[in-house]
Enzyme design. Structure first.
Site, mmCIF file in Angstrom:
data_model
loop_
_atom_site.group_PDB
_atom_site.id
_atom_site.type_symbol
_atom_site.label_atom_id
_atom_site.label_comp_id
_atom_site.label_asym_id
_atom_site.label_seq_id
_atom_site.Cartn_x
_atom_site.Cartn_y
_atom_site.Cartn_z
ATOM 1 N N THR A 1 -87.468 80.076 18.396
ATOM 2 C CA THR A 1 -86.604 80.733 17.410
ATOM 3 C C THR A 1 -87.420 80.859 16.130
ATOM 4 O O THR A 1 -87.802 79.844 15.541
ATOM 5 C CB THR A 1 -85.342 79.891 17.133
ATOM 6 O OG1 THR A 1 -84.653 79.692 18.361
ATOM 7 C CG2 THR A 1 -84.432 80.594 16.143
ATOM 8 N N LYS B 1 -80.141 86.381 18.179
ATOM 9 C CA LYS B 1 -80.019 84.913 18.118
ATOM 10 C C LYS B 1 -79.461 84.461 16.761
ATOM 11 O O LYS B 1 -78.532 83.658 16.706
ATOM 12 C CB LYS B 1 -81.407 84.303 18.365
ATOM 13 C CG LYS B 1 -81.573 82.860 17.997
ATOM 14 C CD LYS B 1 -81.171 81.910 19.095
ATOM 15 C CE LYS B 1 -81.225 80.470 18.604
ATOM 16 N NZ LYS B 1 -80.854 79.517 19.600
ATOM 17 N N LYS C 1 -81.762 75.325 10.293
ATOM 18 C CA LYS C 1 -82.934 76.200 10.483
ATOM 19 C C LYS C 1 -82.468 77.629 10.786
ATOM 20 O O LYS C 1 -82.938 78.595 10.181
ATOM 21 C CB LYS C 1 -83.789 75.673 11.645
ATOM 22 C CG LYS C 1 -84.912 76.619 12.035
ATOM 23 C CD LYS C 1 -85.623 76.243 13.336
ATOM 24 C CE LYS C 1 -86.594 77.357 13.738
ATOM 25 N NZ LYS C 1 -87.280 77.134 14.993
HETATM 26 P P1 NAD Z 1 -89.980 70.413 19.736
HETATM 27 O O1 NAD Z 1 -90.434 70.020 18.376
HETATM 28 O O2 NAD Z 1 -89.449 69.368 20.662
HETATM 29 O O3 NAD Z 1 -91.188 71.175 20.505
HETATM 30 C C1 NAD Z 1 -92.169 71.967 19.895
HETATM 31 C C2 NAD Z 1 -93.496 71.562 20.515
HETATM 32 O O4 NAD Z 1 -94.522 72.416 20.012
HETATM 33 C C3 NAD Z 1 -93.912 70.120 20.179
HETATM 34 O O5 NAD Z 1 -94.145 69.405 21.378
HETATM 35 C C4 NAD Z 1 -95.180 70.287 19.353
HETATM 36 O O6 NAD Z 1 -96.126 69.241 19.561
HETATM 37 C C5 NAD Z 1 -95.693 71.603 19.847
HETATM 38 N N1 NAD Z 1 -96.600 72.286 18.941
HETATM 39 C C6 NAD Z 1 -96.530 72.402 17.600
HETATM 40 N N2 NAD Z 1 -97.562 73.125 17.121
HETATM 41 C C7 NAD Z 1 -98.300 73.484 18.205
HETATM 42 C C8 NAD Z 1 -99.481 74.248 18.377
HETATM 43 N N3 NAD Z 1 -100.125 74.797 17.328
HETATM 44 N N4 NAD Z 1 -99.972 74.402 19.627
HETATM 45 C C9 NAD Z 1 -99.335 73.849 20.696
HETATM 46 N N5 NAD Z 1 -98.210 73.129 20.604
HETATM 47 C C10 NAD Z 1 -97.707 72.950 19.362
HETATM 48 O O7 NAD Z 1 -88.904 71.571 19.517
HETATM 49 P P2 NAD Z 1 -87.878 72.157 20.594
HETATM 50 O O8 NAD Z 1 -86.555 71.509 20.400
HETATM 51 O O9 NAD Z 1 -88.527 72.165 21.931
HETATM 52 O O10 NAD Z 1 -87.710 73.649 20.043
HETATM 53 C C11 NAD Z 1 -88.672 74.658 20.302
HETATM 54 C C12 NAD Z 1 -88.119 75.974 19.798
HETATM 55 O O11 NAD Z 1 -86.890 76.256 20.482
HETATM 56 C C13 NAD Z 1 -87.800 76.004 18.306
HETATM 57 O O12 NAD Z 1 -88.162 77.251 17.793
HETATM 58 C C14 NAD Z 1 -86.281 75.791 18.276
HETATM 59 O O13 NAD Z 1 -85.677 76.350 17.133
HETATM 60 C C15 NAD Z 1 -85.865 76.500 19.541
HETATM 61 N N6 NAD Z 1 -84.580 76.039 20.106
HETATM 62 C C16 NAD Z 1 -84.320 74.703 20.222
HETATM 63 C C17 NAD Z 1 -83.114 74.301 20.768
HETATM 64 C C18 NAD Z 1 -82.789 72.822 20.913
HETATM 65 O O14 NAD Z 1 -81.618 72.507 21.177
HETATM 66 N N7 NAD Z 1 -83.756 71.925 20.802
HETATM 67 C C19 NAD Z 1 -82.170 75.245 21.195
HETATM 68 C C20 NAD Z 1 -82.499 76.601 21.109
HETATM 69 C C21 NAD Z 1 -83.707 76.987 20.553
#
Ligand code: NAD
Length: 290
Positions: free
Chosen positions: A87, A162, A237
């Site tokens: 997102t 979204k 966010k």
């Molecule tokens: P998260 O923080 O658990 O995962 C993100 C991952 O990206 C981490 O493991 C981090 O180490 C990695 N990362 C960061 N920078 C990086 C880079 N340069 N190269 C490689 N890896 C890198 O977050 P999440 O909950 O998995 O969310 C991911 C996305 O999904 C976000 O944009 C969030 O808004 C969206 N989202 C989350 C949810 C939820 O309920 N968690 C629901 C819908 C959408």
């Protein structure tokens, strides 16, 4: 398919695992040292990108997506699909898509709803921006990771869908919590309130499917001490992204703005961080009109 997966966090990890389980050849990279069952570990994002038919990114925000895109686009094979499921702001999604297209790639922005439970169960909904051809090329991957994928128009429109959806969600959750707190003060029983509203014109997903009052309606984070679920800071966010987009597009969104301000106050000044976004109800319970 040969898939590269970058960002194996709470969402990306189970999504990548489901693709591997379905028989796809998945190579993954994350800056944190994570092991995902069935996913081969690579040493860099570039290594993941080279030779992949589809590269999927699931990253925290637009700035990180842009940095990763700069790194991987030159390494990707012409004709490969760049599928971003993070997102992010609409502007970043469109900039990355233009860059990918100029390099002969097929870009798609495909943020999801359904949270970590949906990611693990393979029941996410994908809101997709991009071309018919790109959408068709990865439809079978959407079917593994989710239960529904909607093509919303050109690049950026997935992110637009979204944030519009989540702006409605933030506003209706606040309205539902406010109404419960008012009903309490008026001596109206919560079960009666739910029975009426859930079948009357005030109904919404926030009331009917995710009721913020414990012990009422279907099971929800309210029944689990407001453990997320969908954390208040993630709602904040998305509400910030919605306001950023509204400002850029000169759209008048006063309710979305009020919701953003209230969640910012809750998360940053009132210990709302780490709680489910429906914990707005106990917040209102402790307050008076002031
Ligand atoms: P998260 O923080 O658990 O995962 C993100 C991952 O990206 C981490 O493991 C981090 O180490 C990695 N990362 C960061 N920078 C990086 C880079 N340069 N190269 C490689 N890896 C890198 O977050 P999440 O909950 O998995 O969310 C991911 C996305 O999904 C976000 O944009 C969030 O808004 C969206 N989202 C989350 C949810 C939820 O309920 N968690 C629901 C819908 C959408």
């Amino acid at each position: 398919m040969k898939i590269g997966f970058i960002g194996l966090g709470n969402m990306g990890g189970p999504m990548a695992a489901n693709l591997a389980k379905a028989g796809h050849e998945v190579t993954g990279f994350d800056t944190a040292d994570v092991e995902i069952e069935g996913v081969a570990k690579a040493g860099s994002a570039t290594e993941v990108a080279s030779g992949a038919q589809v590269v999927i990114t699931m990253l925290p925000n637009g700035a990180i997506l842009r940095a990763v895109a700069d790194e991987i686009i030159p390494a990707m094979e012409k004709g490969a699909v760049f599928l971003d499921c993070s997102t992010v702001d609409v502007e970043s999604a469109r900039v990355v898509a233009e860059q990918a297209q100029a390099a002969g790639l097929e870009p798609l922005d495909a943020p999801v709803s359904g949270g970590v439970t949906g990611a693990a169960a393979g029941t996410l909904t994908f809101m997709v921006g991009g071309s018919d051809m790109g959408f068709a090329a990865v439809k079978e991957l959407f079917d593994v990771m989710g239960q529904k994928a909607v093509l919303c128009g050109p690049s950026g429109n997935g992110q637009a869908a979204k944030i519009c959806n989540n702006m409605i969600l933030g506003v209706t959750m606040i309205a539902t919590c406010e109404a419960f707190a008012l009903a309490d003060k008026l001596g109206l029983d919560r079960q009666a309130m739910f029975d009426v509203v859930s079948t009357s014109s005030g109904y919404s997903w926030s009331m009917n499917a995710y009721c913020p009052a414990p012990g009422i309606g279907p099971k929800s984070p309210a029944d689990n001490g407001y453990q997320p679920g969908f954390a208040a800071e993630l709602m904040l966010k998305d509400l910030r992204l919605a306001q950023q987009a509204a400002e850029a597009a000169d759209a008048d969104t006063p309710m979305g703005q009020a919701a953003r301000d209230l969640y910012a106050q809750f998360v940053e000044n009132e210990d709302g961080s780490g709680r489910d976004f429906s914990a707005m109800l106990p917040r209102f319970e402790t307050r008076s009109r002031g």
